[in-house]
Write a protein that holds these residues in place. Sequence first.
Motif, short mmCIF file in Angstrom:
data_model
loop_
_atom_site.label_atom_id
_atom_site.label_comp_id
_atom_site.label_asym_id
_atom_site.label_seq_id
_atom_site.Cartn_x
_atom_site.Cartn_y
_atom_site.Cartn_z
N SER B 53 18.27 -33.80 -36.41
CA SER B 53 17.45 -32.70 -36.94
C SER B 53 18.07 -32.18 -38.22
N GLN B 54 17.21 -31.72 -39.15
CA GLN B 54 17.80 -31.10 -40.34
C GLN B 54 17.32 -29.68 -40.50
N CYS B 55 18.21 -28.88 -41.08
CA CYS B 55 17.89 -27.49 -41.42
C CYS B 55 18.10 -27.36 -42.91
N CYS B 69 17.62 -24.29 -35.46
CA CYS B 69 19.01 -24.24 -35.93
C CYS B 69 19.63 -22.97 -35.34
N THR B 76 13.95 -25.96 -36.98
CA THR B 76 14.49 -27.02 -37.83
C THR B 76 13.36 -27.63 -38.65
N ASP B 77 13.75 -28.40 -39.67
CA ASP B 77 12.76 -28.93 -40.62
C ASP B 77 12.57 -30.43 -40.42
#
Lengths: 387, 167, 156
Positions: B53-55, B69, B76-77
């Motif tokens: 996952s990305q933030c 997050c 999250t994005d």
Amino acid sequence: MGYRKVAIVGAGLTKFVRRAEETGQEMAYLASKMALDQAGLKLKDVEMVTVGSAPDAFDGVHMKGEYLLSGAGGNGKPYIRNFVGGGTGVFAPIHGWMHVASGACDVCLVVCSEKMSSCHPHPQGAFLTIFDHTTEQPLKPTLIWIFALEMRRYMETYGLTKADVARVAVKNKNNALDHPSAHVAEAVTLEDVLNSEVLAEPVNRLDISPSSDGAAAVVLASEEVAKRLTDKPVWIAGVGWNLDTAYWATKDLYYPRYVEKAARMAYEMAGITEPHKQIQVAEPYDPFDYKELHHMEGLLLCERGEAARLTAEGYTARTGNLPICPSGGALGVGNPISATGLMKVIEIFLQLREEAGKRQVPGKPRVGLAQAWGDLMQVGTVIVLKR
Amino acid sequence: MKIDQVPMKGLTSEEYERAIKIKWQPKLQYAWDNGIAIGKYLAGLKEGKILASQCIKCGRIMLPVRSFCELCWRPTDGEVEVKDTGVINTFAICHVNWDASRLRPDEPRHIPAVIEIDGASKGQGIMHVIGNVDPKKVKIGMRVRAVWKPAQERTGTITDIIFFEPY
Amino acid sequence: MSFKETINVNTMLGYFEGEIPVNYQYTLGVGGNKFFTALMEKGEFIASECTACGVKTIYPLIYCEECFAPIEKYISLGVEGELYSFTECHYDYQGNKYDKPHVLGLVRFPGVRGGIFHRIAGNMDSLRIGMKVVAKLKPKAERSGTIDDIICFETA
């Protein structure tokens, strides 16, 4: 800071045993009664009760708090159970402190009871579901895996050997020879620990505390009541607790940051600015021998990576500059989870009152601390006591 | 009153055997939903990919995947693919089962490890097991790669990666 | 972000199955031992009596719930009590219908706290709150020190 002063005025302990005939309720009673007798109080004098106990799946009693109620003297009183995993035993008196410090009551009974022997084939079975059910459980992890992982990372980070860590087990198990509650106090040597069965490298059997049945209790009182009851109150000078993420694999396993945060909270409340000089006796949680070292560092009682050397030099012995686990700790006295943490608080209480008998550390200590730890390597609970 | 005479004596093994005991074998079975983020992660595993996952606020690429997050306290994005290689952060060599029974000498040892996955933010590790190696040769800092089940055998579980092996 | 209930058939959700594979062995405790040993050997019920405040309790405790004094006195209550309340159950805990309804009740003893929860013989129409009931025990040779040593309570 707006808190009322709170003192410990009485303490009670059962023996820690492999298998108790007594039920958890009966054990809670034995410890509670002893604590009240020591405080010179009757049950009717107790206004509120808080009970700390580990997961229900250990005792195999669902709603264990409610079950323990009558043995803990909680019938018909404001009563609540608290739980933060292995950190519960030190959180329980913190919870009791909240009751009294807030002004909600003047006398609070704090009880911890654990009957692990009901659980077969092994209490670890109750722990299998603490791991993430989808990303971890299919790999069949067990509790000992994560402690072995943490221990190895800690040893690697500071270049420690097995012997560096095992000296803690030797010290604590021998300290426990003088503790009347001790379950398996053995006069073990360094060779005994190093040669004991390897369970999960780097963890050997004698690196681990034995699971036990047992109970402990303390009576907390407000300043006015405490001064009326005893000329030797031991004050709760600071409390702290902190929890870190459940994504345990993403943490720095060599350093318990959450314990440091909990300690800083307690130190600030207690006005402690140089813990390594001001704390005179300490009972960090030691379910595994490396945990004592880990926690000494997290509690800022020494520099990071230095705890093993201090142990080897005798600095942490009962007669050393900073006695650590003079009770014998979980490794020596036994480990009925929540009762162990409270046993540690009781040890500091006795040490500060100079009532620890053969275990008494020299130098008339005035300030001590107890700490517990638990969950998925997540929680630190700290209490600072002053004479 | 001094705490030098503690109550309770405990039962010896023989006394415990003889004692009247009530026995209970509960049947505690569960089915845990995968949830949203882990559901995507498992779908990725089925395709032979590790998703993280990305933030975009803190910039972290996180493992295990998550819907929010926890540091920025925001959703999250989305997910990004990371590598299926990494570094051993720590490991153990386990000789016992959870019930304290011992592995037979001929049974392979369990080698759990925390593996920091390449492409995720520093320290973002997952737990898995190490295989295809002499346990004595495993070291912290060793590079490892995922050994996947054949595509047609993958079911979208963490065990679609059989183990990580040194390379 | 809000909860998205886009799947409304829960069997379509992905899930992982597991269990907690433990079993338990409970000791009776000190108070429990007194009760079940007396039931097994003498065919009678034992209560605890607090010599400090007089409270009697069944099942017997090792301490007085009221004043916390340790219990030093245990008394026999025989096997006859009064039906305090009763119910008729038609389904087990998994929702399966019993072949015939189970009648259960709480039996109390005058002047004693607590009571014994057990099976009651007879049909609902024959039962009245406050009626005398007596325990029907297994033959001594078949008793094992458990609650099933009492077969049921029946009208006295």
